[in-house]
Design a protein around this motif. Structure first.
Motif, PDB file in Angstrom:
ATOM      1  N   LYS A  15       0.866  -1.182   0.000  1.00 42.74           N
ATOM      2  CA  LYS A  15       0.000   0.000   0.000  1.00 42.74           C
ATOM      3  C   LYS A  15       0.901   1.230   0.000  1.00 42.74           C
ATOM      4  CE  LYS A  15      -4.251  -2.009   1.742  1.00 42.74           C
ATOM      5  NZ  LYS A  15      -3.886  -3.437   1.768  1.00 42.74           N
ATOM      6  N   GLY A  16       0.895   2.017   1.047  1.00 38.87           N
ATOM      7  CA  GLY A  16       1.645   3.257   1.038  1.00 38.87           C
ATOM      8  C   GLY A  16       3.137   3.105   0.868  1.00 38.87           C
ATOM      9  N   LEU A  17       3.693   1.951   1.230  1.00 40.65           N
ATOM     10  CA  LEU A  17       5.142   1.780   1.142  1.00 40.65           C
ATOM     11  C   LEU A  17       5.615   1.474  -0.276  1.00 40.65           C
ATOM     12  CD1 LEU A  17       6.086  -0.091   4.432  1.00 40.65           C
ATOM     13  CD2 LEU A  17       5.723   2.348   4.005  1.00 40.65           C
ATOM     14  N   GLY A  18       4.720   1.063  -1.150  1.00 41.27           N
ATOM     15  CA  GLY A  18       5.046   0.988  -2.560  1.00 41.27           C
ATOM     16  C   GLY A  18       5.617  -0.294  -3.103  1.00 41.27           C
ATOM     17  N   ALA A  19       5.711  -1.362  -2.305  1.00 42.95           N
ATOM     18  CA  ALA A  19       6.151  -2.642  -2.865  1.00 42.95           C
ATOM     19  C   ALA A  19       5.073  -3.183  -3.801  1.00 42.95           C
ATOM     20  CB  ALA A  19       6.437  -3.640  -1.752  1.00 42.95           C
ATOM     21  N   PRO A  20       5.436  -3.973  -4.801  1.00 42.64           N
ATOM     22  CA  PRO A  20       4.431  -4.459  -5.748  1.00 42.64           C
ATOM     23  C   PRO A  20       3.497  -5.518  -5.180  1.00 42.64           C
ATOM     24  CG  PRO A  20       6.567  -5.377  -6.284  1.00 42.64           C
ATOM     25  CD  PRO A  20       6.807  -4.356  -5.218  1.00 42.64           C
ATOM     26  N   VAL A  21       3.931  -6.228  -4.136  1.00 44.43           N
ATOM     27  CA  VAL A  21       3.101  -7.293  -3.574  1.00 44.43           C
ATOM     28  C   VAL A  21       3.639  -7.636  -2.183  1.00 44.43           C
ATOM     29  CG1 VAL A  21       4.540  -9.122  -4.573  1.00 44.43           C
ATOM     30  CG2 VAL A  21       2.169  -9.626  -4.002  1.00 44.43           C
ATOM     31  N   GLY A  22       2.745  -8.096  -1.310  1.00 50.39           N
ATOM     32  CA  GLY A  22       3.200  -8.683  -0.057  1.00 50.39           C
ATOM     33  C   GLY A  22       2.775  -7.963   1.204  1.00 50.39           C
ATOM     34  N   SER A  23       2.515  -8.761   2.234  1.00 51.28           N
ATOM     35  CA  SER A  23       2.264  -8.310   3.599  1.00 51.28           C
ATOM     36  C   SER A  23       3.069  -9.209   4.526  1.00 51.28           C
ATOM     37  CB  SER A  23       0.774  -8.396   3.943  1.00 51.28           C
ATOM     38  OG  SER A  23       0.020  -7.429   3.239  1.00 51.28           O
ATOM     39  N   VAL A  24       3.100  -8.850   5.795  1.00 48.54           N
ATOM     40  CA  VAL A  24       3.806  -9.659   6.787  1.00 48.54           C
ATOM     41  C   VAL A  24       2.881  -9.870   7.974  1.00 48.54           C
ATOM     42  CG1 VAL A  24       5.825  -9.849   8.287  1.00 48.54           C
ATOM     43  CG2 VAL A  24       6.053  -8.784   6.031  1.00 48.54           C
ATOM     44  N   LEU A  25       2.789 -11.117   8.419  1.00 47.52           N
ATOM     45  CA  LEU A  25       1.972 -11.498   9.564  1.00 47.52           C
ATOM     46  C   LEU A  25       2.908 -11.817  10.721  1.00 47.52           C
ATOM     47  CD1 LEU A  25      -0.822 -12.236  10.738  1.00 47.52           C
ATOM     48  CD2 LEU A  25      -0.519 -14.518   9.744  1.00 47.52           C
ATOM     49  N   ALA A  26       2.754 -11.113  11.837  1.00 49.49           N
ATOM     50  CA  ALA A  26       3.702 -11.221  12.941  1.00 49.49           C
ATOM     51  C   ALA A  26       3.005 -11.688  14.214  1.00 49.49           C
ATOM     52  CB  ALA A  26       4.380  -9.869  13.185  1.00 49.49           C
ATOM     53  N   GLY A  27       3.785 -12.343  15.077  1.00 49.78           N
ATOM     54  CA  GLY A  27       3.262 -12.819  16.357  1.00 49.78           C
ATOM     55  C   GLY A  27       4.302 -13.662  17.053  1.00 49.78           C
ATOM     56  N   GLY A  28       3.843 -14.529  17.941  1.00 48.59           N
ATOM     57  CA  GLY A  28       4.743 -15.400  18.670  1.00 48.59           C
ATOM     58  C   GLY A  28       5.314 -16.500  17.796  1.00 48.59           C
ATOM     59  N   THR A  29       6.361 -17.152  18.292  1.00 52.77           N
ATOM     60  CA  THR A  29       7.051 -18.187  17.523  1.00 52.77           C
ATOM     61  C   THR A  29       6.116 -19.342  17.175  1.00 52.77           C
ATOM     62  OG1 THR A  29       9.129 -17.622  18.623  1.00 52.77           O
ATOM     63  CG2 THR A  29       9.016 -19.768  17.538  1.00 52.77           C
ATOM     64  N   GLU A  30       5.342 -19.811  18.143  1.00 55.22           N
ATOM     65  CA  GLU A  30       4.435 -20.931  17.886  1.00 55.22           C
ATOM     66  C   GLU A  30       3.342 -20.535  16.903  1.00 55.22           C
ATOM     67  OE1 GLU A  30       4.722 -24.086  18.754  1.00 55.22           O
ATOM     68  OE2 GLU A  30       6.677 -23.520  19.574  1.00 55.22           O
ATOM     69  N   PHE A  31       2.837 -19.309  17.033  1.00 59.24           N
ATOM     70  CA  PHE A  31       1.812 -18.843  16.096  1.00 59.24           C
ATOM     71  C   PHE A  31       2.360 -18.836  14.670  1.00 59.24           C
ATOM     72  CE2 PHE A  31       0.407 -15.320  13.455  1.00 59.24           C
ATOM     73  CZ  PHE A  31      -0.925 -15.644  13.281  1.00 59.24           C
ATOM     74  N   VAL A  32       3.553 -18.293  14.482  1.00 62.35           N
ATOM     75  CA  VAL A  32       4.122 -18.195  13.136  1.00 62.35           C
ATOM     76  C   VAL A  32       4.381 -19.579  12.553  1.00 62.35           C
ATOM     77  CG1 VAL A  32       6.140 -17.420  11.820  1.00 62.35           C
ATOM     78  CG2 VAL A  32       5.059 -15.883  13.474  1.00 62.35           C
ATOM     79  N   ARG A  33       4.773 -20.525  13.392  1.00 66.41           N
ATOM     80  CA  ARG A  33       4.977 -21.894  12.902  1.00 66.41           C
ATOM     81  C   ARG A  33       3.666 -22.456  12.335  1.00 66.41           C
ATOM     82  NH1 ARG A  33       7.138 -23.864  17.149  1.00 66.41           N
ATOM     83  NH2 ARG A  33       9.297 -23.615  16.428  1.00 66.41           N
ATOM     84  N   GLU A  34       2.580 -22.270  13.064  1.00 64.52           N
ATOM     85  CA  GLU A  34       1.286 -22.748  12.581  1.00 64.52           C
ATOM     86  C   GLU A  34       0.802 -21.915  11.393  1.00 64.52           C
ATOM     87  OE1 GLU A  34      -2.154 -25.083  12.245  1.00 64.52           O
ATOM     88  OE2 GLU A  34      -0.189 -25.422  13.172  1.00 64.52           O
ATOM     89  N   ALA A  35       1.082 -20.618  11.421  1.00 65.04           N
ATOM     90  CA  ALA A  35       0.677 -19.746  10.309  1.00 65.04           C
ATOM     91  C   ALA A  35       1.350 -20.168   9.009  1.00 65.04           C
ATOM     92  CB  ALA A  35       1.015 -18.297  10.634  1.00 65.04           C
ATOM     93  N   ARG A  36       2.605 -20.601   9.085  1.00 67.19           N
ATOM     94  CA  ARG A  36       3.303 -21.060   7.883  1.00 67.19           C
ATOM     95  C   ARG A  36       2.587 -22.286   7.286  1.00 67.19           C
ATOM     96  NH1 ARG A  36       8.223 -19.955   5.949  1.00 67.19           N
ATOM     97  NH2 ARG A  36       8.754 -18.850   7.880  1.00 67.19           N
ATOM     98  N   ARG A  37       2.126 -23.167   8.157  1.00 66.42           N
ATOM     99  CA  ARG A  37       1.399 -24.355   7.692  1.00 66.42           C
ATOM    100  C   ARG A  37       0.084 -23.951   7.018  1.00 66.42           C
ATOM    101  NH1 ARG A  37      -2.484 -27.563  10.166  1.00 66.42           N
ATOM    102  NH2 ARG A  37      -2.533 -29.737   9.468  1.00 66.42           N
ATOM    103  N   VAL A  38      -0.646 -23.005   7.635  1.00 66.54           N
ATOM    104  CA  VAL A  38      -1.918 -22.571   7.060  1.00 66.54           C
ATOM    105  C   VAL A  38      -1.682 -21.819   5.758  1.00 66.54           C
ATOM    106  CG1 VAL A  38      -3.984 -21.163   7.448  1.00 66.54           C
ATOM    107  CG2 VAL A  38      -3.034 -22.521   9.324  1.00 66.54           C
ATOM    108  N   ARG A  39      -0.607 -21.028   5.692  1.00 65.01           N
ATOM    109  CA  ARG A  39      -0.283 -20.337   4.440  1.00 65.01           C
ATOM    110  C   ARG A  39      -0.147 -21.335   3.299  1.00 65.01           C
ATOM    111  NH1 ARG A  39       5.425 -17.306   3.487  1.00 65.01           N
ATOM    112  NH2 ARG A  39       6.051 -19.502   3.359  1.00 65.01           N
ATOM    113  N   LYS A  40       0.518 -22.442   3.556  1.00 69.30           N
ATOM    114  CA  LYS A  40       0.681 -23.472   2.534  1.00 69.30           C
ATOM    115  C   LYS A  40      -0.670 -24.081   2.162  1.00 69.30           C
ATOM    116  CE  LYS A  40       2.880 -26.416  -0.114  1.00 69.30           C
ATOM    117  NZ  LYS A  40       3.389 -25.985  -1.431  1.00 69.30           N
ATOM    118  N   MET A  41      -1.535 -24.300   3.131  1.00 70.03           N
ATOM    119  CA  MET A  41      -2.862 -24.845   2.868  1.00 70.03           C
ATOM    120  C   MET A  41      -3.666 -23.929   1.949  1.00 70.03           C
ATOM    121  SD  MET A  41      -3.804 -26.115   6.730  1.00 70.03           S
ATOM    122  CE  MET A  41      -5.414 -26.736   6.323  1.00 70.03           C
TER     123      MET A  41
END
Length: 342
Positions: free
Chosen positions: A210-236
């Protein structure tokens, strides 16, 4: 009839329409890459670590879009049939094609804006949360906040307001997800570090395209265990990428440019002030979104498009968003194209 502004079209539909400049394209071309699905991409990892440090979280995960980031958070936080709360007209309620219900299985409840445009109050949370009840009652699990609030006109939630809401949610037994697609705008407008606006949230999504101007992409942040599970859901969800460093390199360059969002905010204020001088009624924007009430939004948008100014209709008006590809001169040209109100 007002003539069309001289020059190329002025695109005020969104801050997502920006195009990468030469420096960003060069960074993308030179990026060190790997297979992020198999064993990791070094540039992607550098971006994730950088965003986690900025937001004050343990870890972070690149995702193709903010909508996917929000959906992943809801999928991890909710069980099917759980209810989640969000400010009325939040992006996760109205602008993500129902995936919160369809894929995450969440039952939404909109909270009124009692603490300012786009901002609920602590009492709204406590009144909404079910306490006890039979086994077949709804189970409240999550509060989703949005900063800035798009539909309210890019309005900001202050650190104090944010902390009162997250504290109230946690006391009520809720998790908190922050849709910070434009958190960078809020941080610049309030002159505070982004981490101060993310404190207290269990998970945070921030957008780079959006305002930062990259062509694509966001970042989802949180605790280590959350990100581990988030990576699995991203693949799903089909969001795993291979040599993602090409995209992450653009994100790293984009992060360096957060400070220039103040220029977009200034241009939005100039646009709103110019419209007021021409008889239109509009509030002074807090960030880079100008909401213009109009009796016939579709007609107004059509007239402006015919004069090379691109905008977006809303339920009760016209939305315009300033960004890095819109100059001060463009604002003046856009104002010349506006028809009289009414």
């Amino acid at each position: 009839m007002t003539p069309s502004p001289a020059g190329p079209p002025i695109d005020l539909r969104s801050d997502t329409v920006t195009r990468p400049d030469a420096r960003m394209r060069e960074a993308m071309a030179r990026a060190e890459v790997g297979d992020d699905v198999l064993d990791g991409d070094p540039t992607m990892r550098a971006l994730e670590e950088r965003v986690a440090a900025i937001l004050g979280t343990e870890d972070a995960l690149w995702v193709p879009s903010g909508s996917m980031g929000n959906l992943i958070a809801l999928c991890v936080h909710l069980e099917r049939g759980d209810r989640f709360l969000a400010p009325d007209r939040a992006h996760v309620l109205d602008q993500e094609v129902g995936t919160a219900a369809w894929l995450a299985g969440g039952m939404p409840r909109a909270l009124p804006w009692t603490a300012g445009p786009g901002v609920p109050g602590p009492s709204d949370i406590t009144r909404a949360v079910s306490r006890g009840g039979p086994y077949f009652a709804l189970r409240d699990r999550l509060l989703c906040l949005e900063n800035t609030h798009n539909a309210a006109g890019g309005t900001v939630t202050t650190p104090a307001q944010h902390r009162r809401l997250t504290d109230t949610a946690h006391e009520a037994g809720l998790l908190v997800h922050l849709d910070g697609a434009r958190l960078w705008n809020a941080a610049v407008a309030l002159d505070v570090p982004p981490a101060e606006l993310a404190a207290g949230a269990d998970t945070v999504q921030v957008c780079l395209s959006k305002g930062l101007g990259a062509p694509v992409g966001s970042v989802l942040a949180g605790g280590t265990e959350f990100v581990r599970e988030a990576r699995r859901v991203r693949k799903m969800l089909g969001g795993g990428v291979r040599q993602g460093g090409i995209l992450a390199a653009a994100g790293l360059v984009a992060l360096e440019r957060a400070g220039r969002l103040a220029e977009d905010h200034e241009h939005a204020r100039l646009l709103a002030a110019g419209l007021a001088d021409r008889g239109w009624k509009t509030d002074t924007p807090q960030t880079n979104i100008v909401m213009l009430p109009a009796d016939d939004p579709v007609h107004t948008v059509s007239v402006l498009a015919g004069r090379s100014v691109l905008t977006v209709p809303t339920d009760d008006g016209v939305r315009m968003i300033t960004h890095r590809d819109v100059s001060r001169r463009d604002i003046g040209r856009a104002l010349e194209a506006f028809p009289p109100p009414g």
